[in-house]
Design an enzyme around this catalytic site. Structure first.
Site, PDB file in Angstrom:
ATOM      1  N   LYS A 114      -6.143  -9.657  12.826  1.00 15.12           N
ATOM      2  CA  LYS A 114      -6.802  -8.614  13.626  1.00 15.12           C
ATOM      3  C   LYS A 114      -6.935  -9.025  15.079  1.00 15.12           C
ATOM      4  O   LYS A 114      -6.826  -8.188  15.978  1.00 15.12           O
ATOM      5  CB  LYS A 114      -8.193  -8.292  13.055  1.00 15.12           C
ATOM      6  CG  LYS A 114      -8.134  -7.446  11.804  1.00 15.12           C
ATOM      7  CD  LYS A 114      -9.465  -6.756  11.542  1.00 15.12           C
ATOM      8  CE  LYS A 114      -9.383  -5.869  10.312  1.00 15.12           C
ATOM      9  NZ  LYS A 114     -10.678  -5.314   9.923  1.00 15.12           N
ATOM     10  N   LYS A 206       1.031  -3.885   4.281  1.00 19.52           N
ATOM     11  CA  LYS A 206      -0.042  -3.309   3.480  1.00 19.52           C
ATOM     12  C   LYS A 206      -0.320  -1.862   3.910  1.00 19.52           C
ATOM     13  O   LYS A 206      -0.266  -1.560   5.099  1.00 19.52           O
ATOM     14  CB  LYS A 206      -1.271  -4.193   3.721  1.00 19.52           C
ATOM     15  CG  LYS A 206      -2.475  -3.904   2.913  1.00 19.52           C
ATOM     16  CD  LYS A 206      -3.578  -4.918   3.217  1.00 19.52           C
ATOM     17  CE  LYS A 206      -4.296  -4.597   4.502  1.00 19.52           C
ATOM     18  NZ  LYS A 206      -5.531  -5.342   4.711  1.00 19.52           N
ATOM     19  N   LYS A 209      -5.532   1.784   7.006  1.00 18.78           N
ATOM     20  CA  LYS A 209      -6.133   2.888   7.750  1.00 18.78           C
ATOM     21  C   LYS A 209      -5.627   2.922   9.180  1.00 18.78           C
ATOM     22  O   LYS A 209      -5.654   3.964   9.829  1.00 18.78           O
ATOM     23  CB  LYS A 209      -7.655   2.709   7.801  1.00 18.78           C
ATOM     24  CG  LYS A 209      -8.363   2.860   6.476  1.00 18.78           C
ATOM     25  CD  LYS A 209      -9.800   2.345   6.573  1.00 18.78           C
ATOM     26  CE  LYS A 209     -10.555   2.572   5.276  1.00 18.78           C
ATOM     27  NZ  LYS A 209     -11.858   1.890   5.264  1.00 18.78           N
TER      28      LYS A 209
HETATM   29  P1  AMP Z   1     -11.638  -1.533   3.817  1.00 23.64           P
HETATM   30  O1  AMP Z   1     -11.135  -0.186   4.077  1.00 23.64           O
HETATM   31  O2  AMP Z   1     -10.917  -2.602   4.591  1.00 23.64           O
HETATM   32  O3  AMP Z   1     -13.116  -1.652   3.888  1.00 23.64           O
HETATM   33  O4  AMP Z   1     -11.268  -1.834   2.298  1.00 23.64           O
HETATM   34  C1  AMP Z   1     -12.011  -1.318   1.223  1.00 23.64           C
HETATM   35  C2  AMP Z   1     -11.480  -1.842  -0.093  1.00 23.64           C
HETATM   36  O5  AMP Z   1     -10.144  -1.365  -0.293  1.00 23.64           O
HETATM   37  C3  AMP Z   1     -11.393  -3.379  -0.154  1.00 23.64           C
HETATM   38  O6  AMP Z   1     -11.764  -3.803  -1.458  1.00 23.64           O
HETATM   39  C4  AMP Z   1      -9.948  -3.656   0.099  1.00 23.64           C
HETATM   40  O7  AMP Z   1      -9.523  -4.870  -0.496  1.00 23.64           O
HETATM   41  C5  AMP Z   1      -9.273  -2.459  -0.542  1.00 23.64           C
HETATM   42  N1  AMP Z   1      -7.969  -2.174   0.067  1.00 23.64           N
HETATM   43  C6  AMP Z   1      -7.717  -1.842   1.361  1.00 23.64           C
HETATM   44  N2  AMP Z   1      -6.409  -1.652   1.576  1.00 23.64           N
HETATM   45  C7  AMP Z   1      -5.791  -1.867   0.374  1.00 23.64           C
HETATM   46  C8  AMP Z   1      -4.435  -1.810  -0.064  1.00 23.64           C
HETATM   47  N3  AMP Z   1      -3.437  -1.481   0.760  1.00 23.64           N
HETATM   48  N4  AMP Z   1      -4.181  -2.089  -1.362  1.00 23.64           N
HETATM   49  C9  AMP Z   1      -5.182  -2.412  -2.236  1.00 23.64           C
HETATM   50  N5  AMP Z   1      -6.484  -2.474  -1.875  1.00 23.64           N
HETATM   51  C10 AMP Z   1      -6.791  -2.215  -0.594  1.00 23.64           C
END
Ligand code: AMP
Ligand code: TRP
Length: 344
Positions: A114, A206, A209
Site C-alpha cells: 500500500k 487480487k 476494491k
Molecule cells: P477489506 O475489504 O480489505 O476490509 O476485506 C474484508 C475481508 O474480505 C477480509 O477478510 C479480506 O481478507 C477479504 N478479502 C478481500 N479481498 C479478497 C479477495 N480478493 N479474495 C478473498 N478474500 C478477500
C-alpha cells in the site's frame, strides 16, 4: 487457560464490496453464526488510514452494514457495529503499539504494497494498522477470526502481540487472577475454494476494491446484466477446462473462475471439474453467470432496500455498539490493572 469461543471479524468501509469480500469473508461470517457467538465490525478507523471523503464515509459504513444483514447476518443474535463507536479499540491499540516491535511491523507485506515508493508520505496510521486490528480482536478476547488469505500475516502478528503481552506481564496477569494468559491466541479461519479471489482481468492480481477497472470485480450491488457482462468478458485461455485440479496449476484465470463457481455452489473445485471437465469456457461461463445471478441478485436487491432506510441501519449500529462496549470496557479495565495504570 481455556477461553470462551468467540468469533470476531471486520470489513473496511472503503469502496464497493465485491465477490472476494463475499466469498473470502462474509459467507463464512454467516455460516459461523450457527455454531459460535459472533461479533462483526465495520472497521471505519482502519478506513481512515488513507483519506476518506467525509461525505462518502457514512454511506460506506452503512453500506457494509447493509451487506452484512443482506447476506444473512443476524444483528439481534450476534453483534454488528462500527469500530469508532467503541473507543476501547483505539485505547487498546495504543497499548499494543507499546507491545509490538518496529521490526514486526516492518515485515508487513500489505503495508509495503500500500505504501509502495511513497513510504515517507503515508500516514503513521497505515503503518500501525495491524496493531489496531489486533486490538479489535483481543479487546473481546476473541478466539476465531474468519478472513481471506490476504489477512493471514496480520493474524499472525495479532498472535505475536497476544503472546508478548502475556509474557511481558505474566506475573501481574497471575496476580490479578487470570492464570498464565490474559489474551487468547486468535485462530485464523481461512478455508474453502475462494480464500483469494483474483481479478477477472488478470489472474495474478487480487480482486480488490481499489482496482481502477470495474470489470476486474463483481460488486455485490451489480445487477444481473452487469454480472453477466463482466463474467463473459473475464479473461480466460483458449483450452477447454481440465478434468482434474492438477490441470489448473498453470492456468490462474481458469483456476479463479472454477474456485468462484465452487465457492458459490458450496462445493469443491474437484467436484466442479467432474461436471465441466472438457467443456469450453463459453459453456462454463453461462453456468457461472446463472449461478452468480441466482446467488448475488437477491443480496444486491436487499442491500439497496436497506440503505434506503439509514435510520434502521444506524439503530442496528447503535445497539451493536452498546453491546460491544460492555465487553470491551471490561477487558480494558483488566488491561489497566495488569499494566499498573491507576483507575477509579
Ligand atoms: P477489506 O475489504 O480489505 O476490509 O476485506 C474484508 C475481508 O474480505 C477480509 O477478510 C479480506 O481478507 C477479504 N478479502 C478481500 N479481498 C479478497 C479477495 N480478493 N479474495 C478473498 N478474500 C478477500
Ligand atoms: N484488516 C482487515 C482487512 O483489510 C480488516 C480488519 C480490521 C479485520 N480489523 C479486523 C479483520 C479484525 C479481522 C479481524 O480486510
Amino acid at each position: 487457560m481455556a477461553f470462551k469461543q468467540l468469533v470476531f471479524s471486520g470489513v473496511q468501509p472503503t469502496g464497493n464490496l465485491h465477490l472476494g469480500n463475499y466469498l473470502g469473508a462474509i459467507v463464512k461470517f454467516v455460516e459461523l453464526q450457527k455454531h459460535f457467538e459472533c461479533i462483526y465490525c465495520v472497521v471505519d478507523l482502519h478506513a481512515i488510514t488513507t483519506w476518506q471523503d467525509p461525505e462518502e464515509l457514512p454511506k460506506a459504513i452503512r453500506e457494509v452494514t447493509a451487506a452484512f444483514i443482506a447476506c444473512g447476518i443476524d444483528p439481534k443474535k450476534h453483534i454488528v457495529f462500527n469500530q469508532s463507536q467503541v473507543a476501547e479499540h483505539a485505547e487498546l491499540a495504543w497499548v499494543f503499539n507499546c507491545v509490538a516491535r518496529m521490526g514486526w511491523l516492518n515485515r508487513m507485506t500489505q503495508f509495503k504494497e500500500k505504501a509502495g515508493k511513497d513510504r515517507e508520505n503515508v500516514s503513521v496510521g497505515l503503518f500501525a494498522y495491524p496493531t489496531l486490528m489486533a486490538a479489535d480482536i483481543l479487546v473481546y478476547r476473541a478466539t476465531h477470526v474468519p478472513v481471506g488469505e490476504d489477512q493471514k500475516q496480520h493474524l499472525e502478528l495479532s498472535r505475536d502481540i497476544a503472546q508478548k503481552f502475556n509474557n511481558d506481564y505474566s506475573a501481574s496477569i497471575a496476580k490479578h487472577g487470570f492464570g498464565d494468559a490474559f489474551f487468547p491466541q486468535p485462530e485464523p479461519l481461512i478455508q474453502g475454494p475462494a480464500t483469494r479471489v483474483m481479478s477477472l482481468r488478470d489472474g495474478s492480481k487480487k480482486m480488490s476494491k481499489s482496482d481502477a477497472s470495474d470489470y476486474s470485480r463483481i460488486n455485490l450491488t451489480d445487477d444481473a446484466d452487469t454480472i453477466a457482462q463482466k463474467i463473459r468478458k473475464a479473461k480466460t485461455d483458449p483450452e477447454p477446462l481440465p478434468s482434474e485440479e492438477k490441470g489448473l496449476e498453470t492456468r490462474p484465470e481458469a483456476d479463479n473462475l472454477v474456485g468462484i463457481y465452487a465457492a458459490l455452489k458450496d462445493t469443491t473445485k474437484a467436484d466442479v471439474l467432474r461436471e465441466f471437465g472438457g467443456a469450453q469456457f463459453s459453456t462454463f461461463k453461462s453456468s457461472l453467470v446463472d449461478l452468480s445471478v441466482a446467488k448475488l441478485g437477491p443480496i444486491g436487491g436487499e442491500m439497496k432496500r436497506l440503505v434506503a432506510d439509514p435510520a434502521y441501519i444506524d439503530a442496528v449500529l447503535a445497539d451493536g455498539s452498546n453491546r460491544a462496549r460492555e465487553i470491551a470496557a471490561k477487558t480494558m479495565l483488566s488491561v489497566k490493572d495488569i499494566i499498573g495504570l491507576v483507575r477509579r
